[in-house]
Enzyme design. Structure first.
Site, PDB file in Angstrom:
ATOM      1  N   ASP A  70      -1.803  -3.102  12.980  1.00 57.43           N
ATOM      2  CA  ASP A  70      -1.817  -3.833  11.710  1.00 57.43           C
ATOM      3  C   ASP A  70      -2.314  -5.260  11.928  1.00 57.43           C
ATOM      4  O   ASP A  70      -1.912  -5.921  12.884  1.00 57.43           O
ATOM      5  CB  ASP A  70      -0.410  -3.878  11.103  1.00 57.43           C
ATOM      6  CG  ASP A  70       0.051  -2.521  10.606  1.00 57.43           C
ATOM      7  OD1 ASP A  70      -0.778  -1.603  10.526  1.00 57.43           O
ATOM      8  OD2 ASP A  70       1.245  -2.382  10.289  1.00 57.43           O
TER       9      ASP A  70
ATOM     10  N   HIS B 200      -0.695   2.668  16.412  1.00 60.19           N
ATOM     11  CA  HIS B 200       0.017   3.748  15.730  1.00 60.19           C
ATOM     12  C   HIS B 200      -0.925   4.510  14.816  1.00 60.19           C
ATOM     13  O   HIS B 200      -2.041   4.062  14.529  1.00 60.19           O
ATOM     14  CB  HIS B 200       1.217   3.208  14.948  1.00 60.19           C
ATOM     15  CG  HIS B 200       0.882   2.147  13.938  1.00 60.19           C
ATOM     16  ND1 HIS B 200       0.599   0.843  14.287  1.00 60.19           N
ATOM     17  CD2 HIS B 200       0.798   2.192  12.583  1.00 60.19           C
ATOM     18  CE1 HIS B 200       0.363   0.129  13.200  1.00 60.19           C
ATOM     19  NE2 HIS B 200       0.465   0.929  12.146  1.00 60.19           N
TER      20      HIS B 200
ATOM     21  N   HIS C 135      -4.544   2.670  14.869  1.00 59.26           N
ATOM     22  CA  HIS C 135      -4.863   1.291  14.531  1.00 59.26           C
ATOM     23  C   HIS C 135      -3.673   0.398  14.841  1.00 59.26           C
ATOM     24  O   HIS C 135      -2.563   0.868  15.100  1.00 59.26           O
ATOM     25  CB  HIS C 135      -5.199   1.166  13.039  1.00 59.26           C
ATOM     26  CG  HIS C 135      -4.010   1.411  12.153  1.00 59.26           C
ATOM     27  ND1 HIS C 135      -3.533   2.671  11.890  1.00 59.26           N
ATOM     28  CD2 HIS C 135      -3.190   0.551  11.487  1.00 59.26           C
ATOM     29  CE1 HIS C 135      -2.469   2.584  11.097  1.00 59.26           C
ATOM     30  NE2 HIS C 135      -2.242   1.316  10.842  1.00 59.26           N
TER      31      HIS C 135
ATOM     32  N   LYS D 115       0.856  -1.180   0.000  1.00 57.40           N
ATOM     33  CA  LYS D 115       0.000   0.000   0.000  1.00 57.40           C
ATOM     34  C   LYS D 115       0.893   1.231   0.000  1.00 57.40           C
ATOM     35  O   LYS D 115       1.663   1.450   0.940  1.00 57.40           O
ATOM     36  CB  LYS D 115      -0.910   0.011   1.225  1.00 57.40           C
ATOM     37  CG  LYS D 115      -1.913   1.151   1.214  1.00 57.40           C
ATOM     38  CD  LYS D 115      -2.981   0.915   2.276  1.00 57.40           C
ATOM     39  CE  LYS D 115      -3.991   2.061   2.276  1.00 57.40           C
ATOM     40  NZ  LYS D 115      -3.920   2.850   3.498  1.00 57.40           N
TER      41      LYS D 115
END
Length: 427
Positions: free
Chosen positions: A239, A293, A237, A218
């Site tokens: 990962d 993060h 969020h 991404k």
């Protein structure tokens, strides 16, 4: 007098270049999400306080056992205490990394109309290609970024038809970089496996091995923002991946929630940022951390990052703490789920009732649930502190949590409530 309603451009880049002085209300984040946001350039220059660890991988394969184990211990410590680190001397040529950055930067320099030829279709489930965030986050607000997302490894699972044709070096540079990251991931998995007292091949096998581990790239494009103090490039969020490897264009913006405060990561030349993802946190029963993060923006410089997410197959593997990580004193902290179920529970914020139904299926034994609760209760105060910074109102998440842990009114460390902050993969 009724003001004329001017439609908001569909791409953040177009919005940023339109000359606006104030961002539209749909990009303004709730006040509780704006804690710790200041001038990111000033934040990055601060030398006081905690700093993201830097791990030198020069000796990761050293024939000298003592030297090799020192490198392994440093990596294990960073994975245990932070869940994120700067990797230096990682073995991937600077020339190749520069090609990847130039290729991605050149694509995003194209006119928006040209990039739209690669547009994805999120409502239909087609997430690969050029896109912008839809309002499906926890608060319904938008993020200040555009992106390009696609699978980059293994080759037989890549759809080259959707990869940018301009510049010409995009496909060869990105393909070679993906192969190098895949090799680096094998080395990291081995070190983390040894750190758990397992055979070095174990974790890689548990996440799909050579055949089934997917690498998804991404490219995040964060335009200049006229009011960076009110926006987020990417909301808080964790990962969902096993590991995430990140390059950036040396513009700061990554913040980590560490010991109750947001810490701004420095820009380290020739480094790759690596995150431990939820998948490894689950398999290790919480020993390795998947850190919260977010990405902040600024009004001076465009920021671009290249994230590669190493993801297990969606349905083949049941993610749960490995038996070797579970003891009477440390019962399993996470319910069994496929990767697809974990993503549905977290990433796309499916109905809490669906999540609760999953919990009922997988957590039939209330005694196990209670034991898990007792073991993780010591961490609850830290989690509650994090929640106060991020969300004042988590009633919906709490409702789902009560079904999972029927007698629990505390928060299960980072899994059921904190990680319900709309998780998304990016920096």
């Amino acid at each position: 007098m009724v003001n004329e309603v001017v439609p908001t451009p569909s791409r953040v880049e177009s919005l940023a270049k339109s000359g606006i002085k104030a961002i539209p209300k749909e990009y303004v984040r709730p006040q509780e999400e704006l804690n710790g946001i200041g001038n990111i350039f000033e934040e990055e220059n601060k030398d006081d306080g905690p700093q993201v660890p830097m791990i030198d991988l020069t000796e990761i394969d050293s024939e000298d056992k003592e030297i090799r184990e020192k490198c392994h211990q440093d990596l294990k410590k960073a994975a245990t205490e932070w869940g994120v680190m700067h990797l230096v001397n990682h073995g991937i040529p600077d020339e190749l990394i520069n090609r990847v950055k130039v290729a991605g930067g050149t694509f995003f320099d194209l006119p928006v109309e040209e990039k739209e030829k690669y547009a994805n279709d999120q409502p239909s489930g087609n997430v690969q290609g050029y896109g912008s965030k839809l309002a499906n986050s926890a608060c319904g607000q938008l993020e200040w970024e555009d992106y390009f997302f696609h699978c980059v490894f293994p080759e037989d699972k890549c759809n080259l038809a959707i990869w940018p044709k301009t510049p010409a070096d995009y496909i060869p540079a990105t393909s070679e970089y993906a192969k190098q990251i895949r090799n680096l991931a094998t080395k990291i998995f081995a070190v983390l496996s040894i750190g758990l007292g397992l055979e070095e091949e174990r974790l890689e096998k548990e996440v799909g091995g050579i055949e089934d581990l997917l690498l998804q790239m991404k490219i995040n494009y964060y335009p200049k923002c006229p009011q960076p103090e009110l926006a987020l490039g990417v909301e808080a969020h964790t990962d969902v991946s096993a590991l995430t490897f990140i390059l950036h264009n040396m513009v700061p913006g990554l913040q980590l929630f560490y010991e109750g405060k947001w810490v701004s990561a420095k820009c380290v030349p020739n480094s790759i940022i690596m995150h431990i993802g939820d998948t490894i946190e689950i398999l290790s029963n919480g020993k390795y951390k998947s850190i919260l993060h977010r990405g902040v923006v600024n009004k001076e410089k465009v920021r671009i990052s290249w994230a590669i997410f190493c993801e297990p197959p969606k349905e083949k593997i049941i993610l749960k703490p490995l038996p070797e990580t579970v003891t009477e004193a440390k019962p399993p902290r996470f319910p069994p789920r496929t990767f697809a179920q974990h993503m549905a529970h977290k990433l796309f914020r499916k109905d809490d009732q669906d999540a609760a139904a999953e919990h009922k299926v997988f957590k039939k034994d209330d005694q196990d649930s209670a034991a898990e609760q007792k073991a993780s209760k010591k961490d609850d105060h830290d989690v509650v502190a994090e929640l106060k910074v991020l969300k004042k109102d988590e009633q919906a998440a709490a409702a789902a949590h009560k079904v999972f842990e029927k007698d629990n009114q505390d928060v299960d460390a980072k899994h059921e409530v904190l990680k319900n902050v709309a998780a998304k993969e990016s920096e």
